[in-house]
Motif scaffolding. Sequence first.
Motif, PDB file in Angstrom:
ATOM      1  N   ASP A  97       0.846  -1.194   0.000  1.00 18.64           N
ATOM      2  CA  ASP A  97       0.000   0.000   0.000  1.00 18.64           C
ATOM      3  C   ASP A  97       0.876   1.237   0.000  1.00 18.64           C
ATOM      4  N   LEU A  98       0.259   2.354  -0.275  1.00 19.24           N
ATOM      5  CA  LEU A  98       0.900   3.669  -0.144  1.00 19.24           C
ATOM      6  C   LEU A  98       0.101   4.490   0.863  1.00 19.24           C
ATOM      7  N   ASN A  99      -0.223   3.864   1.990  1.00 25.71           N
ATOM      8  CA  ASN A  99      -1.092   4.507   2.983  1.00 25.71           C
ATOM      9  C   ASN A  99      -0.481   5.772   3.569  1.00 25.71           C
ATOM     10  N   PHE A 100       0.839   5.892   3.503  1.00 24.13           N
ATOM     11  CA  PHE A 100       1.464   7.100   4.045  1.00 24.13           C
ATOM     12  C   PHE A 100       0.996   8.354   3.314  1.00 24.13           C
ATOM     13  N   LEU A 101       0.473   8.191   2.098  1.00 27.44           N
ATOM     14  CA  LEU A 101      -0.056   9.340   1.360  1.00 27.44           C
ATOM     15  C   LEU A 101      -1.219   9.984   2.106  1.00 27.44           C
ATOM     16  N   PHE A 102      -1.935   9.169   2.894  1.00 19.74           N
ATOM     17  CA  PHE A 102      -3.081   9.668   3.653  1.00 19.74           C
ATOM     18  C   PHE A 102      -2.716   9.935   5.111  1.00 19.74           C
ATOM     19  N   GLU A 103      -1.652   9.259   5.588  1.00 24.96           N
ATOM     20  CA  GLU A 103      -1.286   9.353   6.998  1.00 24.96           C
ATOM     21  C   GLU A 103      -0.287  10.466   7.289  1.00 24.96           C
ATOM     22  N   GLN A 104       0.526  10.824   6.299  1.00 25.22           N
ATOM     23  CA  GLN A 104       1.584  11.815   6.503  1.00 25.22           C
ATOM     24  C   GLN A 104       1.302  13.081   5.695  1.00 25.22           C
ATOM     25  N   GLU A 105       1.981  14.152   6.074  1.00 20.74           N
ATOM     26  CA  GLU A 105       1.839  15.415   5.362  1.00 20.74           C
ATOM     27  C   GLU A 105       3.210  16.039   5.137  1.00 20.74           C
ATOM     28  N   GLY A 106       3.293  16.951   4.183  1.00 21.30           N
ATOM     29  CA  GLY A 106       4.483  17.761   3.986  1.00 21.30           C
ATOM     30  C   GLY A 106       5.744  16.966   3.757  1.00 21.30           C
ATOM     31  N   GLN A 107       6.805  17.339   4.476  1.00 19.32           N
ATOM     32  CA  GLN A 107       8.127  16.753   4.297  1.00 19.32           C
ATOM     33  C   GLN A 107       8.139  15.267   4.614  1.00 19.32           C
TER      34      GLN A 107
END
Length: 290
Positions: free
Chosen positions: A106-116
């Motif tokens: 998955d690329l769930n960090f696209l929804f879980e993380q922001e910015g840098q």
Amino acid sequence: MNKAKRKNILIDLSDLKHPNCGFGQIAINYSKRFANLPIEGLHFFYLLPNCYPKIHSKNVTSVLVRNRKIRKWFPFTLPKVDIWHSVNQYNKLYRQSPKFIFTIHDLNFLFEQEGQKRQEFLQRIQQKIDKATIITTISHYVADEIKKYTNLNGKEIRVIYNGVERIDQQEGKQPKFATGRPFFFTIGEIRTKKNFHLLVDVMKFLPEYDLYICGKDSFQYADEIRTQIKEKAVGNVFVTGMIEQTEKIWLYRNCQAFLFPSRGEGFGLPVIEAMQFGKAVFISNYTCLP
């Protein structure tokens, strides 16, 4: 077959140290499957966590990782193989090999993380894609996300669905926390992306039922849910922590329905497990779940 002619393949099974989590279950299935493959020309090296017993098979050589930092910074201490298979995007150990199979769940960090932070995660994925010979993933949804957010540089991406063990015929064991009342069930690492907090308000309108939220609860989000339960005086929601496989089977078999409001899934393994038991499944309309 002559040992010199056979292909040596390393499978990174580091997640066996978490057997009750999704990646842990996938690693278990890998270990069983490859150990019994009747292919003379292939030999597998299993990269195992130090706490895990060696796996004995004529097809398998077990390599215990006692010190991951040493292995990471001195990759030449790892076995030299023809093919290196990283079975999920979080595996950190890697030795340069003629071929590298990289599996992205998955690329769930696209929804879980922001910015840098979000950009750093994406950069790490891209670096592994650049090294890979081929990329595999577990759903067409994730394949589309990879094509959208990374540069494959013409490399092939294949969709290979996760194998799902048939657990509906296995024996279950009633958990000690079961109250005896009718109940709903959900399971997963209790992270923000799972959206479990929404179910607390739902259960206020269903006082005749209980809800068991099961899974690894060492995250701040689990504490937030417990606080919400206490502040709203919702007495029919229970955050249980990790459960055993036999307890999970019992909960699937005896629940009234399975609830899964997650915002970030690459495959949704619990949904399919619940369907094995013929249960009604209520899911969110996000990522791969529809």
